[in-house]
Design a protein around this motif. Structure first.
Motif, PDB file in Angstrom:
ATOM      1  N   PRO A 187     -10.597  -0.043  -4.171  1.00  0.00           N
ATOM      2  CA  PRO A 187      -9.544   0.541  -3.337  1.00  0.00           C
ATOM      3  C   PRO A 187      -8.481   1.237  -4.175  1.00  0.00           C
ATOM      4  N   GLY A 188      -7.910   2.301  -3.627  1.00  0.00           N
ATOM      5  CA  GLY A 188      -6.841   3.022  -4.317  1.00  0.00           C
ATOM      6  C   GLY A 188      -5.737   2.097  -4.826  1.00  0.00           C
ATOM      7  N   PRO A 189      -5.266   1.150  -3.989  1.00  0.00           N
ATOM      8  CA  PRO A 189      -4.199   0.253  -4.450  1.00  0.00           C
ATOM      9  C   PRO A 189      -4.684  -0.790  -5.451  1.00  0.00           C
ATOM     10  N   LYS A 221     -17.688  -9.429   8.044  1.00  0.00           N
ATOM     11  CA  LYS A 221     -16.806  -8.462   8.709  1.00  0.00           C
ATOM     12  C   LYS A 221     -17.540  -7.893   9.908  1.00  0.00           C
ATOM     13  N   THR A 247     -11.866  -8.738   7.176  1.00  0.00           N
ATOM     14  CA  THR A 247     -12.022  -7.452   6.501  1.00  0.00           C
ATOM     15  C   THR A 247     -12.574  -7.738   5.102  1.00  0.00           C
ATOM     16  N   ILE A 248     -13.016  -6.688   4.428  1.00  0.00           N
ATOM     17  CA  ILE A 248     -13.582  -6.903   3.098  1.00  0.00           C
ATOM     18  C   ILE A 248     -12.472  -7.367   2.147  1.00  0.00           C
ATOM     19  N   GLU A 249     -11.384  -6.651   2.127  1.00  0.00           N
ATOM     20  CA  GLU A 249     -10.231  -7.076   1.323  1.00  0.00           C
ATOM     21  C   GLU A 249      -9.467  -8.155   2.099  1.00  0.00           C
ATOM     22  N   ARG A 281       0.831  -1.217   0.000  1.00  0.00           N
ATOM     23  CA  ARG A 281       0.000   0.000   0.000  1.00  0.00           C
ATOM     24  C   ARG A 281       0.863   1.264   0.000  1.00  0.00           C
ATOM     25  N   TRP A 304     -23.016  -4.636  -2.838  1.00  0.00           N
ATOM     26  CA  TRP A 304     -22.199  -3.438  -2.584  1.00  0.00           C
ATOM     27  C   TRP A 304     -20.811  -3.530  -3.205  1.00  0.00           C
ATOM     28  N   GLN A 305     -20.182  -4.674  -3.007  1.00  0.00           N
ATOM     29  CA  GLN A 305     -18.832  -4.845  -3.557  1.00  0.00           C
ATOM     30  C   GLN A 305     -18.594  -6.324  -3.845  1.00  0.00           C
ATOM     31  N   ALA A 307     -19.085   0.023   5.334  1.00  0.00           N
ATOM     32  CA  ALA A 307     -17.839  -0.762   5.203  1.00  0.00           C
ATOM     33  C   ALA A 307     -17.195  -1.106   6.544  1.00  0.00           C
TER      34      ALA A 307
HETATM   35  P1  XMP Z   1     -11.570  -3.487   4.528  1.00  0.00           P
HETATM   36  O1  XMP Z   1     -10.744  -4.471   3.773  1.00  0.00           O
HETATM   37  O2  XMP Z   1     -10.757  -2.617   5.434  1.00  0.00           O
HETATM   38  O3  XMP Z   1     -12.179  -2.529   3.424  1.00  0.00           O
HETATM   39  O4  XMP Z   1     -12.733  -4.125   5.257  1.00  0.00           O
HETATM   40  C1  XMP Z   1     -13.184  -1.575   3.647  1.00  0.00           C
HETATM   41  C2  XMP Z   1     -13.405  -0.823   2.333  1.00  0.00           C
HETATM   42  O5  XMP Z   1     -12.254  -0.036   2.034  1.00  0.00           O
HETATM   43  C3  XMP Z   1     -11.679  -0.453   0.804  1.00  0.00           C
HETATM   44  N1  XMP Z   1     -10.223  -0.439   0.996  1.00  0.00           N
HETATM   45  C4  XMP Z   1      -9.416   0.538   0.568  1.00  0.00           C
HETATM   46  N2  XMP Z   1      -9.690   1.673  -0.106  1.00  0.00           N
HETATM   47  N3  XMP Z   1      -7.382   2.217  -0.079  1.00  0.00           N
HETATM   48  C5  XMP Z   1      -8.662   2.496  -0.445  1.00  0.00           C
HETATM   49  O6  XMP Z   1      -8.879   3.521  -1.094  1.00  0.00           O
HETATM   50  C6  XMP Z   1      -7.035   1.096   0.601  1.00  0.00           C
HETATM   51  O7  XMP Z   1      -5.859   0.866   0.905  1.00  0.00           O
HETATM   52  C7  XMP Z   1      -8.117   0.221   0.942  1.00  0.00           C
HETATM   53  N4  XMP Z   1      -8.169  -0.952   1.615  1.00  0.00           N
HETATM   54  C8  XMP Z   1      -9.472  -1.334   1.638  1.00  0.00           C
HETATM   55  C9  XMP Z   1     -12.225  -1.842   0.531  1.00  0.00           C
HETATM   56  O8  XMP Z   1     -12.245  -2.135  -0.868  1.00  0.00           O
HETATM   57  C10 XMP Z   1     -13.602  -1.745   1.130  1.00  0.00           C
HETATM   58  O9  XMP Z   1     -14.513  -1.109   0.244  1.00  0.00           O
END
Ligand code: XMP
Length: 327
Positions: A206-208, A319, A323-325, A117, A247-248, A282
């Motif tokens: 996500p940005g990455p 979650k 986590t989502i990712e 990241r 949603w995703q 989220a």
């Molecule tokens: P997690 O994995 O934390 O994700 O449950 C929650 C939401 O955030 C997004 N996500 C990111 N978005 N930069 C972003 O812009 C990141 O590094 C990043 N990591 C997770 C993820 O897709 C979900 O919608």
């Protein structure tokens, strides 16, 4: 009046008519703010930056300079669509930066998610800054796709830099035309501006990008398999009418292999992990009970069409804990 506070009597934008009224108002105030100056925008192709781009194109045409950084971690067809819609259809001033090799070279061998990241975030700023420097002097404004939840989440304190991190000598005045809108309103405005439905209904990304879905150290061949499998998933969700309703949803591909048999021969290839979630903010998320036939169709297509994948699984983890990712 606090410009970052949505007035209590501000009407919720729910119809094309209300969207058109908002657009007319913004076009006027953007022209007043910018005059004959130039505006720079990092255009990812996400809903917010796309709507801001379309609004600014309507208001000031080629005075807007859009920069699309393709970090090589976009989903299939995404960068192409940005070029097609904004340059092809809207005749925008678009700088397309193919930085895939830069990012992938820097990421080679890096397995730790937060390290990945950091590399992606820092390199994004570097690439954008290089482009910003080329137009600095001519350009006095930086447009951002800030929306109202960004302001609410940052408690009124400016911690919601989408681009962020630009050095102090690059001084821009911010242009944030949708900063008082909620996401559903941004989508209504996007539709009224003529953006394609799949762009307006685009799920969060996500940005990455695929960088945190190509698990562990990213390799180009596994990234390719991931991109193809993810495209199949999105195609089938869209065909099933689930776009904008779940949603995703996405695919991750881990950096280990599983055994299979293909045409009577042992295969030793990657698994594809399907993840789909519904959530409001989220912070917590539920896994939808997808139609079995849909899951089977996606599985069959991935196994048939994506070289290197010999197994498909559906992640049932809510979650918390997951986590989502995956990373
Ligand atoms: P997690 O994995 O934390 O994700 O449950 C929650 C939401 O955030 C997004 N996500 C990111 N978005 N930069 C972003 O812009 C990141 O590094 C990043 N990591 C997770 C993820 O897709 C979900 O919608």
């Amino acid at each position: 009046m606090d410009p970052n506070k949505r007035p209590d009597d501000m009407q919720r934008i729910t119809t094309p008519e209300l969207a058109n009224a908002f657009i007319d108002e913004q076009v006027e105030s953007l022209r007043a703010q910018v005059g004959d100056g130039k505006v720079l925008l990092a255009l990812s192709g996400g809903v917010d930056s796309s709507v801001v781009a379309a609004l600014l194109i309507k208001a000031i045409g080629k005075q807007l300079v859009c920069v699309h950084v393709n970090h090589g971690l976009m989903r299939k067809g995404e960068s192409e669509q940005v070029v097609d819609v904004f340059q092809g259809q809207m005749d925008a001033n678009l700088v397309y930066v193919d930085a895939a090799d830069r990012f992938l070279d820097l990421l080679a061998g890096v397995a730790e998610p937060e390290a990945k990241r950091k590399i992606i975030g820092a390199e994004f700023i570097r690439v954008f800054e290089e482009e910003a420097r080329k137009v600095a002097g001519e350009v006095g404004f930086l447009a951002q796709g800030t929306i109202y939840p960004d302001i609410l989440e940052s408690d009124g304190v400016k911690a919601h830099h989408n681009v962020g991190g630009l050095p102090d000598d690059l001084q821009f005045e911010l242009v944030e035309p949708v900063k008082l809108l909620f996401k559903d309103e941004v989508r209504v405005v996007g539709r009224a501006l003529g953006l394609p439905e799949n762009m307006v209904e685009r799920q969060p990304f996500p940005g990455p990008g695929l960088g945190v879905r190509c698990l562990g150290a990213i390799t180009r061949d596994r990234l390719k398999a991931l991109r193809e499998a993810d495209a199949i998933l999105r195609e089938e969700f869209a065909a099933a009418g689930l776009e904008g309703r779940v949603w995703q949803y996405f695919v991750s591909v881990p950096d280990f292999r599983a055994t299979g048999v293909r045409d009577g021969v042992r295969a030793y290839e990657w698994p594809a992990i399907i993840r789909a979630v519904n959530t409001v903010d989220a912070m917590t998320a539920e896994v939808p009970e997808l139609d079995w036939a849909l899951l089977k169709r996606i599985t069959a297509r991935i196994l048939d069409e994506v070289p290197g994948i010999c197994r498909v699984v559906y992640d049932l983890t809510p979650k918390p804990i997951g986590t989502i990712e995956w990373e």
